[in-house]
Each structure stands twice: as C-alpha cells, then as structure tokens.
Scaffold this motif. Structure first.
Motif, short mmCIF file in Angstrom:
data_model
loop_
_atom_site.label_atom_id
_atom_site.label_comp_id
_atom_site.label_asym_id
_atom_site.label_seq_id
_atom_site.Cartn_x
_atom_site.Cartn_y
_atom_site.Cartn_z
N GLY A 47 -106.51 55.09 13.38
CA GLY A 47 -105.31 55.91 13.41
C GLY A 47 -105.10 56.66 12.11
N VAL A 48 -104.17 57.59 12.13
CA VAL A 48 -103.86 58.40 10.96
C VAL A 48 -102.69 57.79 10.21
N GLU A 64 -100.18 55.71 12.66
CA GLU A 64 -100.34 55.85 14.10
C GLU A 64 -101.17 54.67 14.62
N VAL A 65 -100.75 54.12 15.74
CA VAL A 65 -101.46 52.99 16.34
C VAL A 65 -102.04 53.43 17.66
N LYS A 101 -96.40 58.72 21.32
CA LYS A 101 -97.37 57.98 20.52
C LYS A 101 -96.67 56.77 19.93
N ARG A 102 -97.46 55.82 19.45
CA ARG A 102 -96.89 54.64 18.81
C ARG A 102 -97.17 54.68 17.32
N PHE A 179 -103.70 42.12 16.36
CA PHE A 179 -104.53 42.44 17.52
C PHE A 179 -105.47 43.58 17.18
N SER A 180 -106.54 43.68 17.94
CA SER A 180 -107.51 44.75 17.75
C SER A 180 -106.95 46.06 18.27
N SER A 181 -107.61 47.16 17.93
CA SER A 181 -107.15 48.47 18.37
C SER A 181 -107.23 48.62 19.88
#
Length: 295
Positions: A47-48, A64-65, A101-102, A179-181
């Motif tokens: 993420g950014v 960003e997730v 977006k999260r 947790f993983s992406s």
C-alpha cells in the motif's frame, strides 16, 4: 460541527474481540488531508503511505491497506488488535477509514523516515550515537512484537522507509500488522521463532543495520550489494571504505565491529534464523552497552 464530522468515534464489536473505540475518518477526509493523495511518503506492494494534514493542525501518517474484502470483518479485527499495541518504538494507531478504500491513520512522526535522513543530502546527517539507538530501538520493538504481544505479531516490514523518527530521533516502526495483505491470519509461529517468516524479519533487521553503518540502501539500482559485501571473507579489509562518509571518524570502532557481527548473523537468516531477536537485543545492551534512551 465540522470537527465532529471530520473525526467521529466508531463503536464496533468484532467477531473475535471486545468493543473497541477508535477515530473514524471518511474517505473525503483522507483525500483532503493528503492533498488528493499527492503527499506520498512511500509506495510498496502492501500500500501507499501518505503524510496527511487534517483540519485543526493535526498531522498524521496515512497508510492504504489492500487485500481486505468489503464483506468480511478481518479488517476490523486488524484495527482492533493494532489499536492495542503500545510500545515506544512502534507508531501508534490513531484511527482508520473504510469505504471506497481502507486506510490506517497513525501518529505523526516529526522527523520523517530513516531513509530520508540517510539519502537526502539536504538533511542533517545522523550521528553515530543516534544510529546505535535506532538499531536497538528497532530490536526492542521486535522483541515486544514477538514475545510480549498476544497474539504475537510476525507481519512486519523493516526498512529505512518504514522506520520513522520522532522529534528526538527515536525510531518508530510504521509497517506492523497482525494479518497478511490477503486478509488471512499468518500461520502460528513457534515461541523460539525458528520459522522462515521470523528468519526473514531478522534478515531485514540485518540489512537495516548495514544501511545505518554505510548510509547506503542495498539492492537499489546502481547501489552496492551490502549483503554480498558483508558475507565476503575479506570484508574486514574494506570496512573503512564502506562507512558512511557523513560519520567521518566520529564512531566507536568496537561498537562498529559489534554491529557488523550482528548484521552478518542476521543476513544469514533469510530461510531460518541463525540468531534470535532476544539474543540480538541482549547483545546490543549487554555486550555493546547501548541503552534504549536517546541523550
């Protein structure tokens, strides 16, 4: 009224934990605070990361997730667990945003990233003592995440881009997760951290230490392969050529050799740890005498 609209309290109950309260930011809030997503600090596959300026003068880091589906509550469990992590060398989660977006909203880190200070010629060079404190601060954060968190945290990205510096140049890890992406929990890790996953984190720590010593980023185009260099049998003969010129002669030779010894052990750990975080932290404190307080 505008302030209440900007920052709300979200009250939710995850499937796996108690009621939690965290600040909730709208997508528009994030977009406005990041200047239409132009204030980019770092951009990676996970993420950014943006620098955000909210109304009222609040400055924060916004990450960003990616990878969480809209219908599941894994993201909320992530937020809840991250909100319970409190350590002096880990960026504090202050809020989040859902919707189009999260995003995760972290405390502002006044002095930016370690990468900026190592690579930007306009930045004031970091002295040797500060670099030592950064190394032990990151090790202290890893010890906390591995051994004192419940559940233990093994989704960590360590680099000069994800190590932020506060007003006293103390390090803060900014890329820590439960947790993983892909939105699924990481597999359990043995208490002695002998898995490849832990080995990779130890490897990253070794690379970071090499960057602190040399002022160079390993693996970048046109850069030096620091891992290859430190693994060479003759690397001792070239140490004086590799030390960051910004340090001059203002470093302790014994401490330098000790850090290099730690880095060499760490970069052998890409598949399976050859040294554990608890051992690294003990060595830095007891053998090199580095304390976790900036003077």
């Amino acid at each position: 009224m505008e302030k209440n609209k900007l920052i709300q309290c979200l009250h939710f109950r995850s499937h796996s934990g108690p009621v939690s309260f965290l600040k909730h930011f709208s997508y528009k809030d994030i977009k406005r605070a990041t200047d239409n997503f132009r204030r980019i600090i770092d951009n990676s596959s996970s993420g950014v990361v943006y620098r955000a300026h909210f109304k009222g003068g609040k400055i924060a880091l916004v990450k960003e997730v990616r990878g969480f589906s809209e219908e599941d509550d894994v993201f909320y469990r992530e937020v809840q667990l991250l909100g319970r992590i409190h350590h002096r060398h880990i960026a504090v989660l202050g809020g989040f945003s859902t919707g189009r977006k999260r995003f995760l909203v972290f405390e502002n880190i006044e002095n930016g990233s370690l990468k900026e200070h190592l690579n930007d010629p306009l930045m004031t060079p970091l002295n040797w003592r500060t670099r030592l404190k950064i190394a032990i601060g990151v090790a202290a954060a890893l010890e906390y995440l591995f051994y004192f968190c419940d559940p233990p945290v093994h989704h960590i990205c360590i680099s000069s881009s994800t190590v932020m510096l506060d007003e006293n140049f103390a390090p803060k890890l900014s890329d820590v997760g439960i947790f993983s992406s892909a939105g699924t929990p990481h597999s359990s890790c043995p208490k002695d951290c002998t898995s490849p996953q832990c080995g990779n984190i130890v490897f990253q720590l070794g690379v970071l230490i090499l960057e602190l010593i040399t002022g160079q980023s390993s693996g970048e185009e046109g850069g030096v392969n620091l891992i290859k260099w430190v693994q060479e049998s003759s690397f001792q003969d070239t140490i004086h050529n590799m030390i960051d010129p910004d340090l001059g002669n203002s470093y302790d030779s014994r401490e330098l050799k000790g850090l290099l010894a730690v880095a060499r052990l760490c970069v052998k750990s890409s598949d399976k740890p050859t040294v554990f975080v608890s051992q690294i932290f003990w060595y830095l404190q007891k053998k090199l005498g580095i304390t976790d307080e900036l003077n």
